[in-house]
Design an enzyme around this catalytic site. Structure first.
Site, mmCIF file in Angstrom:
data_model
loop_
_atom_site.group_PDB
_atom_site.id
_atom_site.type_symbol
_atom_site.label_atom_id
_atom_site.label_comp_id
_atom_site.label_asym_id
_atom_site.label_seq_id
_atom_site.Cartn_x
_atom_site.Cartn_y
_atom_site.Cartn_z
ATOM 1 N N ARG A 76 43.899 -13.450 -2.673
ATOM 2 C CA ARG A 76 43.192 -13.698 -1.422
ATOM 3 C C ARG A 76 42.982 -15.175 -1.105
ATOM 4 O O ARG A 76 43.247 -15.627 0.015
ATOM 5 C CB ARG A 76 41.796 -13.046 -1.437
ATOM 6 C CG ARG A 76 41.780 -11.592 -1.128
ATOM 7 C CD ARG A 76 40.678 -10.948 -1.926
ATOM 8 N NE ARG A 76 41.066 -10.991 -3.316
ATOM 9 C CZ ARG A 76 41.851 -10.064 -3.885
ATOM 10 N NH1 ARG A 76 42.217 -9.028 -3.200
ATOM 11 N NH2 ARG A 76 42.231 -10.174 -5.154
ATOM 12 N N THR A 77 42.482 -15.912 -2.082
ATOM 13 C CA THR A 77 42.107 -17.295 -1.789
ATOM 14 C C THR A 77 43.343 -18.104 -1.411
ATOM 15 O O THR A 77 43.363 -18.801 -0.387
ATOM 16 C CB THR A 77 41.393 -17.919 -3.003
ATOM 17 O OG1 THR A 77 40.353 -17.038 -3.421
ATOM 18 C CG2 THR A 77 40.798 -19.275 -2.649
ATOM 19 N N LYS B 22 54.784 -29.745 -18.999
ATOM 20 C CA LYS B 22 55.400 -30.791 -19.834
ATOM 21 C C LYS B 22 54.334 -31.713 -20.412
ATOM 22 O O LYS B 22 54.656 -32.739 -20.995
ATOM 23 C CB LYS B 22 56.370 -31.626 -18.992
ATOM 24 C CG LYS B 22 57.483 -30.851 -18.345
ATOM 25 C CD LYS B 22 58.312 -31.811 -17.476
ATOM 26 C CE LYS B 22 58.961 -31.070 -16.333
ATOM 27 N NZ LYS B 22 59.389 -32.001 -15.266
ATOM 28 N N ARG C 245 42.535 -24.518 -7.359
ATOM 29 C CA ARG C 245 41.840 -23.596 -8.284
ATOM 30 C C ARG C 245 42.234 -23.997 -9.700
ATOM 31 O O ARG C 245 43.402 -24.246 -9.976
ATOM 32 C CB ARG C 245 42.232 -22.145 -8.038
ATOM 33 C CG ARG C 245 41.692 -21.217 -9.110
ATOM 34 C CD ARG C 245 41.874 -19.770 -8.778
ATOM 35 N NE ARG C 245 40.959 -19.362 -7.725
ATOM 36 C CZ ARG C 245 40.816 -18.101 -7.298
ATOM 37 N NH1 ARG C 245 41.541 -17.145 -7.850
ATOM 38 N NH2 ARG C 245 39.965 -17.805 -6.347
ATOM 39 N N HIS D 73 32.586 -21.219 -6.454
ATOM 40 C CA HIS D 73 33.671 -20.752 -5.568
ATOM 41 C C HIS D 73 33.123 -20.876 -4.144
ATOM 42 O O HIS D 73 32.851 -19.881 -3.473
ATOM 43 C CB HIS D 73 34.017 -19.306 -5.916
ATOM 44 C CG HIS D 73 35.331 -18.817 -5.378
ATOM 45 N ND1 HIS D 73 36.085 -19.509 -4.443
ATOM 46 C CD2 HIS D 73 36.032 -17.679 -5.650
ATOM 47 C CE1 HIS D 73 37.180 -18.823 -4.169
ATOM 48 N NE2 HIS D 73 37.173 -17.713 -4.886
HETATM 49 N N1 CP Z 1 38.024 -13.477 -4.318
HETATM 50 C C1 CP Z 1 39.028 -14.179 -4.884
HETATM 51 O O1 CP Z 1 38.844 -15.340 -5.274
HETATM 52 O O2 CP Z 1 40.193 -13.496 -4.975
HETATM 53 P P1 CP Z 1 41.541 -14.082 -5.574
HETATM 54 O O3 CP Z 1 41.299 -14.346 -7.048
HETATM 55 O O4 CP Z 1 42.580 -13.043 -5.328
HETATM 56 O O5 CP Z 1 41.814 -15.374 -4.869
#
Ligand code: CP
Length: 304
Positions: free
Chosen positions: A51-52, A80, A101, A129
């Protein structure tokens, strides 16, 4: 144009949160606006995501920008031995904005201290988050009509769940009440309960996901027990299936109550909940597009 990082939800004032919600509403009405013409956004995912990553990349595409990056760090020069510092130095040569991320807590803050371009934290370990929180707030506003005086029940992995940590901090602006439902090893960390006490936010803490708690809730925020955060797999196996929300458990719930989940889900929401009027997690995920369009524009100093 003032560019801005988004590392923690606490980087945003109440006014900025409300402004982002208003901007996201505008994007929900009209998601295709060429506000990022000529801009390049780097999407660096050192941890898996559906999603993110895809909502960020869709957001850039719908705004007329371009995306570079990777969804699997093993295809980058990290494999590497390149350091995060050098990776960020390189990518900030190429892009106008970095969405990142990373599995390590604090990685996004560290990247922001090195980068020449703004950083948006798309999740750093068990820490924060903030973009998920903005879409959560947008969804709560959409379903309840306001953010004030709500009872929010958080269930599941409250220890490692970065989404609940960020949401708790964001909601302090809106006079919430919390119920924390978790097993002994996944309870809300002390620092967040301390934060509630300092802010005068009432909360309960229990291992029992009772009908009383469900029936008093405005929002039930389910979370996945995250296998990837456990070092002891025996412990993970012991706790992974302790809480499963089913349709029958919701029957006494307020008509306005909604079940949210940052997703992905495993066993914590039974499929039969999907067909109830309380389920809202797929709409919540859709809102990620609009919230992230608003966040990207803020990061790049673009007025909408
Ligand atoms: N909610 C969320 O962060 O989903 P993903 O890990 O799929 O990005």
């Amino acid at each position: 144009m003032k560019t801005r990082n988004l590392i923690s939800i606490t980087d945003l004032s109440k006014g900025e949160i409300l402004d982002l919600i208003t901007t996201a509403q505008e994007f929900e009405r009209n998601p295709n606006q060429r506000l990022l013409e000529g801009k390049v956004v780097a999407s660096l995912f050192f941890e898996p995501s559906t999603r993110t990553r895809l909502s960020f990349e869709t957001a850039v595409n719908r705004l007329g920008g371009r995306v570079i990056g990777f969804s699997d760090a093993s295809t980058s020069s990290q494999s590497k031995g390149e350091s995060l510092k050098d990776t960020i130095m390189m990518v900030s040569n190429y892009a106008d904005l970095i969405v990142m991320r990373h599995p390590l807590m604090g990685a996004a803050r560290y990247a922001s201290e090195i980068s020449r371009v703004p950083i948006i934290n798309a999740g750093d370990g068990a820490n924060q988050h903030p973009t998920q929180t903005m879409l959560d707030l947008y969804t709560i506003q959409q379903t309840q009509g306001h953010l004030d005086n709500l009872t929010i029940t958080m269930v599941g992995d409250l220890k490692y769940g970065r989404t609940v940590h960020s949401l708790l901090e964001a909601m302090h602006h809106f006079n919430p009440r919390f119920n924390f439902v978790a097993c002994d090893v996944l309870q809300m960390p002390g620092q967040y309960k301390q934060f509630c006490r300092e802010q005068g936010i009432p909360y309960t803490e229990t291992t029992e996901f009772s009908s009383d708690i469900i029936n008093q809730s405005d929002i039930i925020y389910m979370t996945r027990v995250q296998r990837e955060r456990f070092s002891d797999m025996m412990e993970y196996e012991r706790v992974k299936n302790l809480y499963t929300l089913t349709a029958s458990m919701l029957q006494g719930g307020k008509p306005t109550m909604r079940v949210l989940h940052p997703l992905p889900r495993v066993t914590e929401i039974a499929q039969d909940v999907d067909d109830t009027p309380w389920a809202y997690y797929f709409e919540q995920a859709r809102n990620g597009l609009y919230a992230r369009q608003a966040i990207i524009c803020r990061a790049l100093g673009i007025n909408v």
